[in-house]
Design a protein around this motif. Sequence first.
Motif, short mmCIF file in Angstrom:
data_model
loop_
_atom_site.label_atom_id
_atom_site.label_comp_id
_atom_site.label_asym_id
_atom_site.label_seq_id
_atom_site.Cartn_x
_atom_site.Cartn_y
_atom_site.Cartn_z
N ARG A 148 -7.03 8.65 -25.26
CA ARG A 148 -7.18 10.11 -24.86
C ARG A 148 -5.95 10.54 -23.97
NH1 ARG A 148 -11.21 9.10 -21.52
NH2 ARG A 148 -11.48 6.91 -22.05
N HIS A 149 -5.77 11.71 -23.87
CA HIS A 149 -4.78 12.38 -23.11
C HIS A 149 -5.59 13.65 -22.58
CE1 HIS A 149 -1.99 9.88 -25.65
NE2 HIS A 149 -1.37 9.95 -24.80
N ASP A 150 -5.45 13.51 -21.18
CA ASP A 150 -5.90 14.85 -20.39
C ASP A 150 -4.70 15.31 -19.61
OD1 ASP A 150 -8.43 14.11 -21.25
OD2 ASP A 150 -9.22 13.43 -19.22
N MET A 151 -4.62 16.75 -19.34
CA MET A 151 -3.73 17.43 -19.00
C MET A 151 -4.25 17.63 -17.17
SD MET A 151 -1.38 18.32 -21.00
CE MET A 151 -0.50 19.30 -20.06
N LYS A 172 0.54 17.85 -16.58
CA LYS A 172 1.17 16.69 -17.45
C LYS A 172 -0.15 16.13 -18.12
CE LYS A 172 4.52 15.66 -13.31
NZ LYS A 172 4.63 14.94 -12.26
N LYS A 173 0.45 15.55 -19.07
CA LYS A 173 -0.53 14.70 -19.96
C LYS A 173 -0.62 13.52 -19.43
CE LYS A 173 -0.07 15.53 -24.24
NZ LYS A 173 0.36 15.55 -25.73
N ILE A 174 -1.86 12.98 -18.99
CA ILE A 174 -2.00 11.74 -18.70
C ILE A 174 -2.97 11.23 -19.61
CG2 ILE A 174 -3.12 10.49 -16.76
CD1 ILE A 174 -0.96 12.08 -15.85
N ARG A 175 -2.33 9.78 -19.86
CA ARG A 175 -3.04 8.87 -20.85
C ARG A 175 -4.25 7.97 -20.15
NH1 ARG A 175 -0.37 4.75 -24.77
NH2 ARG A 175 -1.85 2.89 -24.92
N THR A 202 -4.95 3.70 -17.23
CA THR A 202 -3.86 4.40 -17.92
C THR A 202 -3.40 3.62 -19.13
OG1 THR A 202 -2.12 3.28 -16.34
CG2 THR A 202 -2.81 5.83 -15.93
#
Length: 294
Positions: free
Chosen positions: A99-102, A106-109, A130
């Motif tokens: 998943r990727h959260d903003m 910034k896009k965080i894995r 991560t």
Amino acid sequence: MRNYLLISLLLISGVVSAETMKEGVLTNVKKLTDSSEKFENPKWSPDGSLIAFTNYGYNNLYVMDANGENMHRISSATSVGFGYEWDADSKHIFATDLRHDMVAGKKIRKQALWSISTGGDSEKLSEDFTRMNMEAKLATRSFKQKRAARAAQKVSLSCEREGLYVISGSGQKTLINAGASFCPALSPDGSKVAFNHGNYVCVVNIDGSGKIKLDHGFNPTWANNSQVVYEQSTDDGHTYTSSDLYIIRADGSQKKALTSTTLLMEMCPSISPDGSRIVFTSFNDGQVYCADFK
């Protein structure tokens, strides 16, 4: 063409234990799926009753009976089909999602380890990471008391940036192959590991000694303690142009083609726990096939 992303992989029981040497003959080839979707990475359950597989790109996870009936999706998560493994009970699959959260623009894995039942129920077994490394997986499984696989095999295999590691039941890590390593498979007796080093299928002793480069190929799996089955594919930089399955002795001798067809491009072999059958996919139509294996 190959995705060389190195992720940690926890191996569980369910590999072939018989030592009978294979002749290298496939018969009674049967198409198990007939779908507009395309599939890859099939794996037998440890008891041989089920087959799991995923879509191209490793999104979604499916399960069906070994005869191809009762196919159903058990997860729609992103990347859930990459590096998944059956639990020893044949009722659950361990897998990681992506998943990727903003956060602050910034896009965080994010990744986590999940236990997914064959009925589709899921349980999150870890916090978000991560990157899901082997230590996190082992700690999570120990915390949840899901240690049947480790107890059975005593060791786990981990593909990391430095190379291929063996992790003992006590958590001690030993590097057994430096460099790009992926698709590791432990021999039934636990004495050797087959794996990819770049574009080559290799075998190494569990202590890191005696490494042998067997052949150009991918996705090795053990037919017994002495023979390895793998795919040998070619591409033109955009798509695959050919693929067949081969069997070879672990010392690099007696290579033999299991398939030699123009209609199918066989990939992703997985051998049933009793060694009598082999399941694979074809790149041409993206479907799952099964054959008797002698």
